[in-house]
Design an enzyme around this catalytic site. Structure first.
Site, PDB file in Angstrom:
ATOM      1  CD  GLN A 136      36.134  35.974  46.525  1.00  0.00           C
ATOM      2  OE1 GLN A 136      37.161  36.495  46.947  1.00  0.00           O
ATOM      3  NE2 GLN A 136      35.848  35.953  45.244  1.00  0.00           N
ATOM      4  CE  LYS A 163      40.485  37.064  45.217  1.00  0.00           C
ATOM      5  NZ  LYS A 163      39.237  37.674  45.685  1.00  0.00           N
ATOM      6  CG  ASP A 172      38.905  43.006  47.585  1.00  0.00           C
ATOM      7  OD1 ASP A 172      39.572  42.651  46.595  1.00  0.00           O
ATOM      8  OD2 ASP A 172      38.114  42.261  48.187  1.00  0.00           O
TER       9      ASP A 172
HETATM   10  N1  GUN Z   1      34.266  38.421  43.954  1.00  0.00           N
HETATM   11  C1  GUN Z   1      34.606  38.518  42.652  1.00  0.00           C
HETATM   12  N2  GUN Z   1      35.689  39.325  42.504  1.00  0.00           N
HETATM   13  C2  GUN Z   1      36.033  39.734  43.735  1.00  0.00           C
HETATM   14  C3  GUN Z   1      37.079  40.572  44.236  1.00  0.00           C
HETATM   15  O1  GUN Z   1      37.909  41.118  43.505  1.00  0.00           O
HETATM   16  N3  GUN Z   1      37.108  40.734  45.590  1.00  0.00           N
HETATM   17  C4  GUN Z   1      36.182  40.163  46.416  1.00  0.00           C
HETATM   18  N4  GUN Z   1      36.279  40.404  47.717  1.00  0.00           N
HETATM   19  N5  GUN Z   1      35.213  39.386  45.976  1.00  0.00           N
HETATM   20  C5  GUN Z   1      35.146  39.175  44.654  1.00  0.00           C
END
Ligand code: GUN
Length: 297
Positions: free
Chosen positions: A105, A61, A128
């Protein structure tokens, strides 16, 4: 059509390539934003503990943010942090006008309630798309943030000009962050007839083998086999499970929920793992962060 984009007559849904196109478009928007005197969009990521997979995803990211000219801040916190201290941290970011988007996350340690944490994020920064406020706006045009993965899948289908209208779409997996919102988006705006299957579905194969579009998000490598899909179906594989592989330099490989080699011989389109939905999720997160920055302005 390039040869590497096809297997026999099956086309690959190349999420990596489409995500690059989207990132280029976002880069242009950032340049225009900065030329107009605004600061670039800023994404903050809260990351708890030392889980290797989470660090890798967050690294992806950060890299994507750099590529499009966003600012990113990763806030590394000890996994022993209390829920209260984490909520305080979220509150301070909610109130920080220099940050447009915030993600925490997942997964979180057991002593922290994930729902409590995601709900604490200001919906206007919830890039998200996990908060109830944003979930409730899924069907409202251009308002709120769509959950990143389902939005990425819809965008992937759109860019390959795959019609969803009137098709039978089957989603396997009913999670809050993928399967459930995916089924809603396929029905509207997708205009598909949708069947949502999950772990308690009896005779799953009866449903999957009638799908014109099959989206699978169960986290079980190779779960969908050739005999479970219809000839000419569009297959979207959301699974990304780390499977140990001593022959690989990293010691593991990523595996999707679909037995790719056998299913690819029957599908019209299929998304690979890696390089399919994963990069689209990140592109979608960037799209949402750009939108959040525009909201702030
Ligand atoms: N953990 C695995 N995929 C994601 C996601 O798309 N967003 C977040 N915040 N955590 C994750």
């Amino acid at each position: 059509m390039k040869e590497q984009d096809t297997i026999q007559n099956t086309r690959i849904l190349d999420g990596k390539k489409v995500a690059t196109e989207i990132k280029n478009e976002i880069s242009e928007s950032v340049k225009a934003m900065v030329a107009a005197g605004h600061r670039p969009p800023h994404l903050a990521v809260i990351l708890l503990g030392k889980d290797g997979a989470s660090h890798t995803y967050v690294g992806g990211k950060e890299k994507a943010c750099r590529e499009v000219g966003f600012t990113s801040s990763v806030i590394n916190l000890d996994s022993s942090i209390s829920e209260e201290a984490l909520l305080d941290k979220i509150q301070s970011i909610n109130n920080n006008p220099d940050i447009d988007g915030l993600i925490v996350q997942l997964p979180l340690p057991d002593h922290i309630r994930s729902e409590k944490i995601t709900e604490a994020i200001n919906p206007n920064k919830d890039v998200d798309g996990f908060t109830a406020a944003n979930f409730g706006k899924i069907n409202r045009k251009n308002s709120g943030f769509l959950p990143a993965t389902p939005q990425g899948v819809m965008e992937l289908l759109k860019r390959y000009k795959i019609q969803t209208k009137g098709k039978h779409a089957v989603v396997v997996g009913r999670s809050h962050i993928v399967g459930s919102p995916m089924s809603i988006l396929l029905a509207r705006p997708g205009d598909a007839t949708v069947t949502l299957c999950h772990r308690f579905t009896k005779n799953l194969k009866e449903f999957t083998s009638r799908a014109d579009i099959l989206v699978v998000a169960v986290g079980i490598p190779g779960f969908i086999k050739k005999d479970m899909v219809k000839e000419g179906a569009v297959i979207v594989d959301v699974g990304t499970t780390r499977v140990d592989d001593p022959n690989h330099p990293r010691g593991f490989v990523l595996k999707g929920d679909v037995a790719f080699d056998e299913v690819a011989t029957k599908a019209s389109y299929i998304s690979p793992v890696p390089g399919g939905v994963g990069p689209m999720t990140i592109a979608s997160l960037l799209m949402n962060t750009l939108k959040a920055a525009k909201l702030q302005h």
